[in-house]
Write a protein that holds these residues in place. Sequence first.
Motif, PDB file in Angstrom:
ATOM      1  N   LYS A   2       0.808  -1.400   0.102  1.00 44.80           N
ATOM      2  CA  LYS A   2       0.065  -0.041  -0.020  1.00 44.80           C
ATOM      3  C   LYS A   2       1.031   1.091   0.024  1.00 44.80           C
ATOM      4  N   ALA A   3       0.361   2.220  -0.566  1.00 48.47           N
ATOM      5  CA  ALA A   3       1.350   3.534  -0.699  1.00 48.47           C
ATOM      6  C   ALA A   3       0.466   4.646  -0.112  1.00 48.47           C
ATOM      7  N   TRP A   4       1.201   5.571   0.697  1.00 48.84           N
ATOM      8  CA  TRP A   4       0.572   6.504   1.414  1.00 48.84           C
ATOM      9  C   TRP A   4       0.847   7.829   0.929  1.00 48.84           C
ATOM     10  N   PHE A   5       0.059   8.927   0.634  1.00 50.65           N
ATOM     11  CA  PHE A   5       0.586   9.986   0.046  1.00 50.65           C
ATOM     12  C   PHE A   5       0.585  11.053   1.112  1.00 50.65           C
ATOM     13  N   ALA A   6       1.625  11.872   0.748  1.00 51.73           N
ATOM     14  CA  ALA A   6       1.961  12.980   1.636  1.00 51.73           C
ATOM     15  C   ALA A   6       1.988  14.194   0.745  1.00 51.73           C
ATOM     16  N   PRO A   7       0.515  15.004   0.488  1.00 54.31           N
ATOM     17  CA  PRO A   7       0.505  16.215  -0.225  1.00 54.31           C
ATOM     18  C   PRO A   7       1.372  17.289   0.130  1.00 54.31           C
ATOM     19  N   ALA A   8       1.549  18.231  -0.722  1.00 56.38           N
ATOM     20  CA  ALA A   8       2.360  19.519  -0.270  1.00 56.38           C
ATOM     21  C   ALA A   8       1.087  20.313   0.321  1.00 56.38           C
ATOM     22  N   LYS A   9       1.382  21.085   1.329  1.00 57.68           N
ATOM     23  CA  LYS A   9       0.812  21.888   2.135  1.00 57.68           C
ATOM     24  C   LYS A   9       0.952  23.329   1.811  1.00 57.68           C
ATOM     25  N   LEU A  10      -0.114  23.960   1.716  1.00 56.65           N
ATOM     26  CA  LEU A  10      -0.117  25.345   1.322  1.00 56.65           C
ATOM     27  C   LEU A  10      -0.776  26.225   2.378  1.00 56.65           C
ATOM     28  N   ASN A  11      -0.017  27.140   2.782  1.00 55.75           N
ATOM     29  CA  ASN A  11      -0.360  28.183   3.836  1.00 55.75           C
ATOM     30  C   ASN A  11      -1.147  29.230   2.778  1.00 55.75           C
ATOM     31  N   LEU A  12      -2.465  29.502   2.385  1.00 51.22           N
ATOM     32  CA  LEU A  12      -3.002  30.402   1.844  1.00 51.22           C
ATOM     33  C   LEU A  12      -2.928  31.581   2.407  1.00 51.22           C
ATOM     34  N   THR A  13      -2.892  31.617   3.661  1.00 52.01           N
ATOM     35  CA  THR A  13      -2.724  32.900   4.478  1.00 52.01           C
ATOM     36  C   THR A  13      -1.770  32.523   5.485  1.00 52.01           C
ATOM     37  N   LEU A  14      -1.366  33.510   6.050  1.00 54.71           N
ATOM     38  CA  LEU A  14      -0.310  33.087   7.493  1.00 54.71           C
ATOM     39  C   LEU A  14      -0.162  34.324   8.085  1.00 54.71           C
ATOM     40  N   ARG A  15      -0.734  34.532   9.353  1.00 55.33           N
ATOM     41  CA  ARG A  15      -0.614  35.647  10.175  1.00 55.33           C
ATOM     42  C   ARG A  15       0.363  34.981  11.442  1.00 55.33           C
ATOM     43  N   VAL A  16       1.426  35.993  11.968  1.00 55.44           N
ATOM     44  CA  VAL A  16       2.285  35.365  12.877  1.00 55.44           C
ATOM     45  C   VAL A  16       2.188  36.322  13.968  1.00 55.44           C
ATOM     46  N   GLY A  17       1.772  36.069  15.178  1.00 60.85           N
ATOM     47  CA  GLY A  17       1.991  36.907  16.449  1.00 60.85           C
ATOM     48  C   GLY A  17       3.288  36.966  17.138  1.00 60.85           C
ATOM     49  N   PRO A  18       3.654  37.698  17.886  1.00 65.70           N
ATOM     50  CA  PRO A  18       4.866  37.862  18.685  1.00 65.70           C
ATOM     51  C   PRO A  18       5.335  36.750  19.382  1.00 65.70           C
ATOM     52  N   PRO A  19       6.610  36.207  19.644  1.00 65.20           N
ATOM     53  CA  PRO A  19       6.907  35.051  20.161  1.00 65.20           C
ATOM     54  C   PRO A  19       6.489  34.840  21.682  1.00 65.20           C
ATOM     55  N   GLN A  20       6.113  33.681  22.092  1.00 65.42           N
ATOM     56  CA  GLN A  20       5.573  33.461  23.513  1.00 65.42           C
ATOM     57  C   GLN A  20       6.621  33.386  24.206  1.00 65.42           C
ATOM     58  N   MET A  21       6.581  33.204  25.618  1.00 70.86           N
ATOM     59  CA  MET A  21       7.686  32.703  26.480  1.00 70.86           C
ATOM     60  C   MET A  21       8.575  31.539  26.212  1.00 70.86           C
ATOM     61  N   ASP A  22       7.765  30.579  25.634  1.00 76.38           N
ATOM     62  CA  ASP A  22       8.585  29.284  25.025  1.00 76.38           C
ATOM     63  C   ASP A  22       9.293  29.632  23.779  1.00 76.38           C
ATOM     64  N   GLY A  23       9.259  30.753  23.093  1.00 83.39           N
ATOM     65  CA  GLY A  23       9.987  31.033  21.704  1.00 83.39           C
ATOM     66  C   GLY A  23       9.147  30.860  20.625  1.00 83.39           C
ATOM     67  N   ARG A  24       7.841  29.963  20.857  1.00 82.12           N
ATOM     68  CA  ARG A  24       7.173  29.672  19.844  1.00 82.12           C
ATOM     69  C   ARG A  24       6.103  31.022  19.534  1.00 82.12           C
ATOM     70  N   HIS A  25       5.640  30.889  18.153  1.00 83.05           N
ATOM     71  CA  HIS A  25       4.962  31.934  17.705  1.00 83.05           C
ATOM     72  C   HIS A  25       3.401  31.716  17.305  1.00 83.05           C
ATOM     73  N   PRO A  26       2.386  32.609  18.183  1.00 83.94           N
ATOM     74  CA  PRO A  26       1.162  32.235  17.774  1.00 83.94           C
ATOM     75  C   PRO A  26       0.710  32.308  16.144  1.00 83.94           C
ATOM     76  N   LEU A  27      -0.062  31.382  15.698  1.00 87.65           N
ATOM     77  CA  LEU A  27      -0.394  31.442  14.293  1.00 87.65           C
ATOM     78  C   LEU A  27      -1.717  31.406  13.856  1.00 87.65           C
ATOM     79  N   ASP A  28      -2.111  32.145  12.628  1.00 90.54           N
ATOM     80  CA  ASP A  28      -3.439  32.055  12.104  1.00 90.54           C
ATOM     81  C   ASP A  28      -3.200  32.005  10.537  1.00 90.54           C
ATOM     82  N   SER A  29      -3.669  30.646  10.245  1.00 97.77           N
ATOM     83  CA  SER A  29      -3.393  30.302   9.081  1.00 97.77           C
ATOM     84  C   SER A  29      -4.322  29.397   8.215  1.00 97.77           C
ATOM     85  N   LEU A  30      -4.821  29.847   7.164  1.00101.78           N
ATOM     86  CA  LEU A  30      -5.752  29.039   6.095  1.00101.78           C
ATOM     87  C   LEU A  30      -4.801  27.827   5.487  1.00101.78           C
ATOM     88  N   VAL A  31      -5.104  26.774   5.783  1.00 96.00           N
ATOM     89  CA  VAL A  31      -4.248  25.811   5.056  1.00 96.00           C
ATOM     90  C   VAL A  31      -4.959  24.667   4.109  1.00 96.00           C
TER      91      VAL A  31
END
Length: 288
Positions: A2-31
């Motif tokens: 059996k073959a499994w498909f891993a399609p390309a992901k497109l971020n049609l939009t991508l808003r990025v907030g300032p980094p959090q205390m853990d260094g990660r960024h809040p995201l808001d994206s239509l994928v």
Amino acid sequence: MKAWFAPAKLNLTLRVGPPQMDGRHPLDSLVCFTRRLGDHLFVEAAPDLQLEISGPFGKGLSAGPDNLVCRAAQILADASVLPPKANIRLVKNLPIASGIGGGSADAAAVMHALNDFWELKLPLANLVALGAQLGADVPACLTGQPVHMTGTGETLAHTGPLAAMGVVLVNPGVACPTGPVYRAYDALGAGPALDVQSVPNVSDRESLLAYLREVPNDLEKAAIRLVPEIAEAMASLAASPNVRFVRMSGSGATCFALYDDEETAQAGKNFVLKGLANRGFWVEADHI
């Protein structure tokens, strides 16, 4: 096998907030995801965990435990209290470090494949929770459907049907790792805290295009500073006949253009290929 498909992901939009205390960024994206362009993965029995990599973008990739595919397999095995036994064959058709979720899509595909192969029968929600440990894009890739991604990638809301459109993807052949792009974004002055709004009905082309024109990709400027060829890719797409919209996906360097249908997208691909002949750019057409 059996073959499994891993399609390309497109971020049609991508808003990025300032980094959090853990260094990660809040995201808001239509994928969303491509229908044909992607990597392929095969699984068979083995005495331990093995990874074989081939394909046009497989050269030089580590097949060791640091590979996201192996990490995904190990996390799934640990959560299920099973020894990780499988031979995984990965055919890499997508450029690496390119903003279209190749590694994340591969990790998601192997989690689905091993959930089936090991007969774990874990529900999607469990896989998503495990996948969130691997990276911001993995939960969305596990769904394989258009989603509104928020939080740091772990919060997903299904958008309903997405308007069908042709798409052309262009990658300049230059790796654009996520970490440096986010650091460049922070250095430019990360934007204000995100005011997340639900995605409106985007089931018809004009509604989708209107929404995309309203909501940007916040990482474009930072990525172009690191990889100026991104601007060239976008300019080439913007000059193509009957193009409706052009943007960079994710943290780059892959850019995409939308067209009314796949036939028009194929014409756009031919136009871009002619303009970028012998430049080493990767150019492909598909639909979303």
